[in-house]
Write a protein that holds these residues in place. Structure first.
Motif, mmCIF file in Angstrom:
data_model
loop_
_atom_site.group_PDB
_atom_site.id
_atom_site.type_symbol
_atom_site.label_atom_id
_atom_site.label_comp_id
_atom_site.label_asym_id
_atom_site.label_seq_id
_atom_site.Cartn_x
_atom_site.Cartn_y
_atom_site.Cartn_z
ATOM 1 N N THR A 188 0.824 -1.209 0.000
ATOM 2 C CA THR A 188 0.000 0.000 0.000
ATOM 3 C C THR A 188 0.860 1.261 0.000
ATOM 4 O O THR A 188 0.573 2.232 -0.718
ATOM 5 N N LEU A 189 1.943 1.244 0.781
ATOM 6 C CA LEU A 189 2.834 2.396 0.826
ATOM 7 C C LEU A 189 3.509 2.610 -0.524
ATOM 8 O O LEU A 189 3.618 3.756 -0.992
ATOM 9 N N LEU A 190 3.956 1.548 -1.171
ATOM 10 C CA LEU A 190 4.613 1.670 -2.474
ATOM 11 C C LEU A 190 3.666 2.269 -3.507
ATOM 12 O O LEU A 190 4.036 3.201 -4.244
ATOM 13 N N GLN A 191 2.475 1.756 -3.565
ATOM 14 C CA GLN A 191 1.494 2.271 -4.522
ATOM 15 C C GLN A 191 1.156 3.737 -4.240
ATOM 16 O O GLN A 191 1.003 4.534 -5.168
ATOM 17 N N ALA A 192 1.059 4.095 -2.982
ATOM 18 C CA ALA A 192 0.747 5.481 -2.619
ATOM 19 C C ALA A 192 1.883 6.413 -3.021
ATOM 20 O O ALA A 192 1.648 7.528 -3.517
ATOM 21 N N GLN A 193 3.122 5.964 -2.804
ATOM 22 C CA GLN A 193 4.262 6.796 -3.189
ATOM 23 C C GLN A 193 4.350 6.961 -4.708
ATOM 24 O O GLN A 193 4.636 8.056 -5.205
ATOM 25 N N GLN A 194 4.120 5.877 -5.438
ATOM 26 C CA GLN A 194 4.142 5.974 -6.895
ATOM 27 C C GLN A 194 3.038 6.892 -7.412
ATOM 28 O O GLN A 194 3.250 7.683 -8.335
ATOM 29 N N ARG A 195 1.872 6.785 -6.806
ATOM 30 C CA ARG A 195 0.758 7.635 -7.202
ATOM 31 C C ARG A 195 1.063 9.101 -6.905
ATOM 32 O O ARG A 195 0.774 9.987 -7.717
ATOM 33 N N LEU A 196 1.667 9.392 -5.774
ATOM 34 C CA LEU A 196 2.017 10.765 -5.421
ATOM 35 C C LEU A 196 3.046 11.334 -6.394
ATOM 36 O O LEU A 196 2.927 12.486 -6.838
ATOM 37 N N ALA A 197 4.053 10.527 -6.724
ATOM 38 C CA ALA A 197 5.066 10.994 -7.684
ATOM 39 C C ALA A 197 4.433 11.315 -9.025
ATOM 40 O O ALA A 197 4.769 12.320 -9.666
ATOM 41 N N GLY A 198 3.477 10.463 -9.458
ATOM 42 C CA GLY A 198 2.799 10.715 -10.729
ATOM 43 C C GLY A 198 1.977 11.994 -10.696
ATOM 44 O O GLY A 198 1.982 12.784 -11.648
ATOM 45 N N LEU A 199 1.266 12.232 -9.593
ATOM 46 C CA LEU A 199 0.446 13.435 -9.479
ATOM 47 C C LEU A 199 1.310 14.688 -9.425
ATOM 48 O O LEU A 199 0.978 15.712 -10.045
ATOM 49 N N GLN A 200 2.419 14.621 -8.705
ATOM 50 C CA GLN A 200 3.309 15.776 -8.642
ATOM 51 C C GLN A 200 3.900 16.090 -10.010
ATOM 52 O O GLN A 200 4.028 17.261 -10.394
ATOM 53 N N SER A 201 4.251 15.045 -10.746
ATOM 54 C CA SER A 201 4.762 15.257 -12.100
ATOM 55 C C SER A 201 3.690 15.840 -13.012
ATOM 56 O O SER A 201 3.952 16.743 -13.815
ATOM 57 N N GLN A 202 2.470 15.331 -12.905
ATOM 58 C CA GLN A 202 1.375 15.862 -13.724
ATOM 59 C C GLN A 202 1.081 17.315 -13.376
ATOM 60 O O GLN A 202 0.694 18.093 -14.257
ATOM 61 N N GLN A 203 1.267 17.689 -12.105
ATOM 62 C CA GLN A 203 1.090 19.090 -11.733
ATOM 63 C C GLN A 203 2.068 19.987 -12.499
ATOM 64 O O GLN A 203 1.692 21.030 -13.047
ATOM 65 N N VAL A 204 3.315 19.577 -12.512
ATOM 66 C CA VAL A 204 4.334 20.360 -13.223
ATOM 67 C C VAL A 204 4.024 20.413 -14.720
ATOM 68 O O VAL A 204 4.075 21.472 -15.349
#
Length: 497
Positions: A448-464
């Motif tokens: 669950t932690l791995l998936q959450a971290q990957q999802r956060l990285a993707g969202l932060q990248s999409q923000q940029v």
């Protein structure tokens, strides 16, 4: 018998001449019934007030010319400068601009008279068997120098309309060249943000690998103590190569991002090896101009270029219509001719010719109407392209505004999810160490932690990326007033060269 004089001939021939002229005018080619159908879309009819109601508005809402510097990474600034200096796509855009400017010069030349000078020598000897003794068997030669003058009078403004169409097309090509630079800058920035995202995934994978190795060490200790079985050890062992694979995939993504950036700056793949890890990139803080959507008409290079092409197409229609009317051409020839070169300067050797000509199209099988119909269709296509670009511009701005707004909220929620998952994993690990929790709980919390971290990285990248795309949708720093004087000067030089 009454003698026939010039006045008598004119008196009897005048009715015939007038009748013939009237018949010619009645039978000449006509442009009646042909006109373009396209109409420019009124930007005020494209409402976006409600969609953009919650967006931050400002008087200076358009991005700066060097908007990417707000990301705060000098390496990115250097890459964009390198790309703008050497990328082949920009060389192609500049070549198309030179082509357009050369057409301006050619159209300008068609409006001016032509004057040329020619000289030569002609010699001739014919056989006696053909012309006899008097003319045959003798060689005769002559030298000549002549000045040739021709001028097609632009009675109906057709040539001027062609020149104005070329000028408008050159304006569009100049803006296309500028747009190519803006697009390249945006593409390099997006690729750089993609490289930063790959490094984020690399960090997440490295952290997962460290957790997996730590869990494997713990399960090994517990098995040695007789607490856990081989099952828990095998489960822990399986997590290590999976984490290594994710780390390798992230490294591959980093390598591909570097080679992509190398290509975008116009260099070979080895240039990518010199690109270091990007700094942490925060989304660009952007405001929307309070005068949308009308302000986009002058700040989107594709819309401005499309508008110039509409103007050029309209001028081409005027030029095509002028071909239906009579044309006047002036031709003159003057020079000297003499059998001996030394006699060329004598007044008796001079000659002159002048031949004004008036022509009127009467029957051409419909060629002129077909040509005008084609120009009308070109105008309709240009109008349709302009209207479509206007719709696309508003669509892109609205999409990116919604994306920036939504992704900010999603990233905040996902950060909370990561914090919660990290705490849950820590608690599961503590319970497992204390012997009051099972290893399955640790595995679940770790996944669950791995998936959450990957999802956060993707969202932060999409923000940029969304903030970059919004900058591009708002024109990418294009300022038409900054280039108008330079374009006007270059077009003036090309038209008078």
């Amino acid at each position: 018998m009454t003698p026939i004089t010039l006045s008598t001939s004119w008196r009897h021939g005048r009715p015939l001449l007038l009748a013939g002229l009237a018949l010619a005018l009645a039978a000449c080619a006509s442009s009646r019934g042909l006109q373009p159908q396209g109409a420019l879309r009124d930007v005020d009819s494209l409402h976006s007030e409600r969609t953009l109601a919650d967006a931050t508005l400002g008087a200076a809402g358009f991005p700066a010319r060097d908007w990417w510097t707000a990301l705060g990474d000098p390496q990115l600034d250097a890459l964009i400068s390198e790309g703008l200096a050497s990328h082949p796509s920009l060389e192609a855009a500049d070549a198309r601009l030179r082509q357009a400017r050369s057409q301006v010069g050619g159209a300008r030349a068609d409006q001016l008279p032509n004057l040329s000078v020619s000289g030569g020598y002609t010699g001739l000897r014919l056989p006696e068997s053909m012309l006899g003794d008097e003319a045959g068997g003798h060689y005769a030669g002559s030298g000549q120098v002549a000045f040739n003058f021709s001028y097609g009078v632009d009675l109906w403004g057709g040539k001027r309309a062609t020149w104005e169409a070329a000028v408008d097309s050159a304006h569009a090509a100049a803006i296309d060249a500028q747009a190519a630079r803006l697009n390249l800058s945006a593409n390099i920035t997006q690729a750089y943000a993609g490289l930063a995202y790959a490094w984020q995934l690399h960090d997440v994978a490295a952290e997962e690998l460290a957790r997996s190795q730590k869990a494997l060490q713990l399960t090994g200790q517990r098995r040695a103590a007789g607490i856990d079985s081989d099952l828990q050890v095998r489960q822990a062992e399986a997590r290590v190569p999976a984490a290594q694979q994710q780390l390798q995939a992230a490294q591959q993504q980093i390598d591909e991002g570097r080679t992509a950036l190398a290509a975008l700056v116009g260099q070979g793949p080895d240039r990518g090896l010199q690109i270091e890890r990007p700094r942490h990139l925060d989304p660009l803080a952007l405001q929307l101009p309070g005068v949308l959507p009308s302000a986009l008409l002058g700040r989107r290079p594709d819309i401005v270029a499309a508008r110039w092409r509409v103007e050029a197409a309209g001028r081409q229609i005027d030029a095509a219509k002028a071909k239906f009317y009579p044309s006047l051409n002036l031709t003159a020839l003057a020079g000297v001719v003499a059998p001996n070169v030394g006699d060329l300067l004598q007044s008796s050797s001079t000659f002159a010719y002048i031949g004004p000509a008036l022509s009127l199209p009467i029957f051409d099988g419909g060629r002129l109407r077909a040509g005008l119909d084609s120009k009308d269709a070109d105008y309709d296509l240009a109008v349709a392209s302009y209207n479509q670009r206007l719709l696309d511009a508003l669509h892109e701005v609205a999409d990116q505004v919604n994306a920036v707004r939504s992704l900010q909220q999603q990233a905040q929620s996902q950060q909370q999810a990561v914090d919660t998952a990290r705490a849950a994993h820590g608690l599961a690990e503590q319970r497992y160490r204390a012997g009051i929790g099972g290893y399955l709980d640790v595995l679940t919390a770790q996944s669950t932690l791995l998936q959450a971290q990957q999802r956060l990285a993707g969202l932060q990248s999409q923000q940029v990326l969304s903030s970059i795309r919004l900058s591009q949708a708002l024109g990418g720093g294009f300022d038409p007033t900054a280039d108008d004087s330079r374009r006007a000067a270059s077009l003036s030089d090309s038209s008078h060269s």
